[in-house]
Design a protein around this motif. Structure first.
Motif, mmCIF file in Angstrom:
data_model
loop_
_atom_site.group_PDB
_atom_site.id
_atom_site.type_symbol
_atom_site.label_atom_id
_atom_site.label_comp_id
_atom_site.label_asym_id
_atom_site.label_seq_id
_atom_site.Cartn_x
_atom_site.Cartn_y
_atom_site.Cartn_z
ATOM 1 N N VAL A 37 -19.670 58.669 46.664
ATOM 2 C CA VAL A 37 -18.733 58.878 45.545
ATOM 3 C C VAL A 37 -17.353 58.350 45.921
ATOM 4 C CG1 VAL A 37 -17.544 60.603 44.123
ATOM 5 C CG2 VAL A 37 -19.989 60.845 44.599
ATOM 6 N N LYS A 38 -16.872 58.698 47.095
ATOM 7 C CA LYS A 38 -15.552 58.249 47.538
ATOM 8 C C LYS A 38 -15.499 56.726 47.684
ATOM 9 C CE LYS A 38 -14.213 62.557 49.778
ATOM 10 N NZ LYS A 38 -13.894 63.234 51.050
ATOM 11 N N GLU A 39 -16.563 56.128 48.180
ATOM 12 C CA GLU A 39 -16.606 54.666 48.304
ATOM 13 C C GLU A 39 -16.569 53.995 46.935
ATOM 14 O OE1 GLU A 39 -20.137 53.867 50.584
ATOM 15 O OE2 GLU A 39 -19.188 54.441 52.477
ATOM 16 N N LEU A 40 -17.305 54.548 45.982
ATOM 17 C CA LEU A 40 -17.334 53.969 44.638
ATOM 18 C C LEU A 40 -15.986 54.111 43.941
ATOM 19 C CD1 LEU A 40 -20.868 55.176 43.463
ATOM 20 C CD2 LEU A 40 -20.213 52.876 44.238
ATOM 21 N N VAL A 41 -15.333 55.249 44.114
ATOM 22 C CA VAL A 41 -13.995 55.451 43.536
ATOM 23 C C VAL A 41 -13.019 54.463 44.169
ATOM 24 C CG1 VAL A 41 -12.043 57.052 43.304
ATOM 25 C CG2 VAL A 41 -14.376 57.866 42.886
ATOM 26 N N THR A 42 -13.062 54.330 45.489
ATOM 27 C CA THR A 42 -12.181 53.395 46.202
ATOM 28 C C THR A 42 -12.414 51.962 45.730
ATOM 29 O OG1 THR A 42 -12.111 54.811 48.158
ATOM 30 C CG2 THR A 42 -11.522 52.507 48.476
ATOM 31 N N GLN B 218 1.218 46.172 42.775
ATOM 32 C CA GLN B 218 0.130 46.683 43.602
ATOM 33 C C GLN B 218 0.644 47.792 44.502
ATOM 34 O OE1 GLN B 218 -1.881 43.448 45.578
ATOM 35 N NE2 GLN B 218 -2.596 42.584 43.637
ATOM 36 N N SER B 219 0.118 49.007 44.289
ATOM 37 C CA SER B 219 0.557 50.157 45.062
ATOM 38 C C SER B 219 0.032 50.118 46.495
ATOM 39 C CB SER B 219 0.126 51.450 44.374
ATOM 40 O OG SER B 219 -1.209 51.370 43.938
ATOM 41 N N VAL B 220 -1.010 49.328 46.721
ATOM 42 C CA VAL B 220 -1.566 49.108 48.062
ATOM 43 C C VAL B 220 -2.078 47.678 48.109
ATOM 44 C CG1 VAL B 220 -2.293 51.512 48.373
ATOM 45 C CG2 VAL B 220 -3.895 49.860 47.419
ATOM 46 N N ASP B 221 -2.318 47.182 49.313
ATOM 47 C CA ASP B 221 -2.967 45.883 49.443
ATOM 48 C C ASP B 221 -4.465 46.132 49.283
ATOM 49 O OD1 ASP B 221 -4.239 43.546 50.211
ATOM 50 O OD2 ASP B 221 -2.882 43.167 51.888
ATOM 51 N N PRO B 222 -5.072 45.689 48.170
ATOM 52 C CA PRO B 222 -6.477 46.005 47.928
ATOM 53 C C PRO B 222 -7.426 45.367 48.934
ATOM 54 C CG PRO B 222 -5.682 44.432 46.311
ATOM 55 C CD PRO B 222 -4.495 44.868 47.124
ATOM 56 N N HIS B 223 -6.954 44.419 49.706
ATOM 57 C CA HIS B 223 -7.813 43.755 50.683
ATOM 58 C C HIS B 223 -7.865 44.507 52.007
ATOM 59 C CE1 HIS B 223 -8.027 40.561 47.794
ATOM 60 N NE2 HIS B 223 -6.708 40.486 47.781
ATOM 61 N N LEU C 148 -10.594 47.191 42.724
ATOM 62 C CA LEU C 148 -10.838 46.140 41.735
ATOM 63 C C LEU C 148 -9.692 46.070 40.719
ATOM 64 C CD1 LEU C 148 -14.656 46.522 41.101
ATOM 65 C CD2 LEU C 148 -13.502 44.465 41.955
ATOM 66 N N ILE C 149 -9.212 47.221 40.290
ATOM 67 C CA ILE C 149 -8.108 47.245 39.318
ATOM 68 C C ILE C 149 -6.806 46.802 39.987
ATOM 69 C CG2 ILE C 149 -6.711 48.720 37.822
ATOM 70 C CD1 ILE C 149 -9.557 48.031 36.744
ATOM 71 N N VAL C 150 -6.505 47.337 41.158
ATOM 72 C CA VAL C 150 -5.251 47.000 41.849
ATOM 73 C C VAL C 150 -5.204 45.505 42.164
ATOM 74 C CG1 VAL C 150 -3.932 47.327 43.987
ATOM 75 C CG2 VAL C 150 -4.821 49.307 42.764
ATOM 76 N N SER C 151 -6.319 44.920 42.550
ATOM 77 C CA SER C 151 -6.306 43.497 42.905
ATOM 78 C C SER C 151 -6.010 42.603 41.706
ATOM 79 C CB SER C 151 -7.630 43.088 43.552
ATOM 80 O OG SER C 151 -8.688 43.144 42.621
ATOM 81 N N ILE D 94 -17.550 57.495 35.451
ATOM 82 C CA ILE D 94 -17.730 56.097 35.081
ATOM 83 C C ILE D 94 -16.701 55.284 35.858
ATOM 84 C CG2 ILE D 94 -17.738 54.451 33.170
ATOM 85 C CD1 ILE D 94 -18.209 57.091 31.389
ATOM 86 N N LEU D 95 -17.176 54.266 36.571
ATOM 87 C CA LEU D 95 -16.335 53.495 37.486
ATOM 88 C C LEU D 95 -16.521 52.001 37.297
ATOM 89 C CD1 LEU D 95 -17.378 55.660 40.498
ATOM 90 C CD2 LEU D 95 -15.035 55.537 39.638
ATOM 91 N N LYS D 96 -15.457 51.254 37.561
ATOM 92 C CA LYS D 96 -15.537 49.797 37.564
ATOM 93 C C LYS D 96 -16.250 49.384 38.852
ATOM 94 C CE LYS D 96 -12.785 45.762 36.482
ATOM 95 N NZ LYS D 96 -13.487 45.377 35.277
ATOM 96 N N ALA D 97 -17.042 48.317 38.752
ATOM 97 C CA ALA D 97 -17.772 47.844 39.930
ATOM 98 C C ALA D 97 -17.930 46.334 39.849
ATOM 99 C CB ALA D 97 -19.145 48.504 40.017
#
Length: 127
Positions: A96-101, A116-121, A106-109, A53-56
């Motif tokens: 699957v990897k794209e959806l997880v990413t 923010q552990s990475v720049d989500p953009h 979405l959460i990090v942004s 289950i993933l955020k989208a």
């Protein structure tokens, strides 16, 4: 791919994302993947099928549900902002990897810049 392969791919990939914390709850049986305390992925077994289950993004979620019969509204989550993926031949490892990413970004942004552990953009964006 079957549901167990789906969950293994998602689990292995999530483990590589910066700041990810994996939490297992046994009652009920859920695996939660968080970044700075915010859930971006859950895994559980629905009757007869392991799911992720993933955020989208709502527009992306609607398009994915139209394109893939094995992507449905988020189980026990907001049906607009979450999707459920179960294993099927139409679901590739790359997807699957794209959806997880995407879920992770979405959460990090939504986190304060200092957390923010990475720049989500720019992090791991598809070309």
């Amino acid at each position: 791919m079957d549901g167990q392969q789906l969950q293994k791919i998602a689990d292995d990939f999530a483990a590589e994302l910066p700041g990810t914390n994996h939490e297992h709850r046994s009652d009920p049986d859920w695996d939660l993947y968080k970044v700075h305390g915010k859930v971006y992925m859950l895994m559980t077994d629905l009757p007869g099928r392991p799911v992720v289950i993933l955020k989208a993004d709502p527009d992306d979620a609607a398009a994915l549900r139209e394109q893939y019969t094995h992507i449905t509204p988020g189980y026990h989550m907001n049906k607009t902002h979450w999707i459920t993926v179960d294993g099927a031949d139409t679901i590739s490892e790359k997807l699957v990897k794209e959806l997880v990413t995407d879920s992770y970004h979405l959460i990090v942004s939504g986190l304060p810049k200092s957390k923010q552990s990475v720049d989500p953009h720019t992090h791991n964006r598809r070309a």
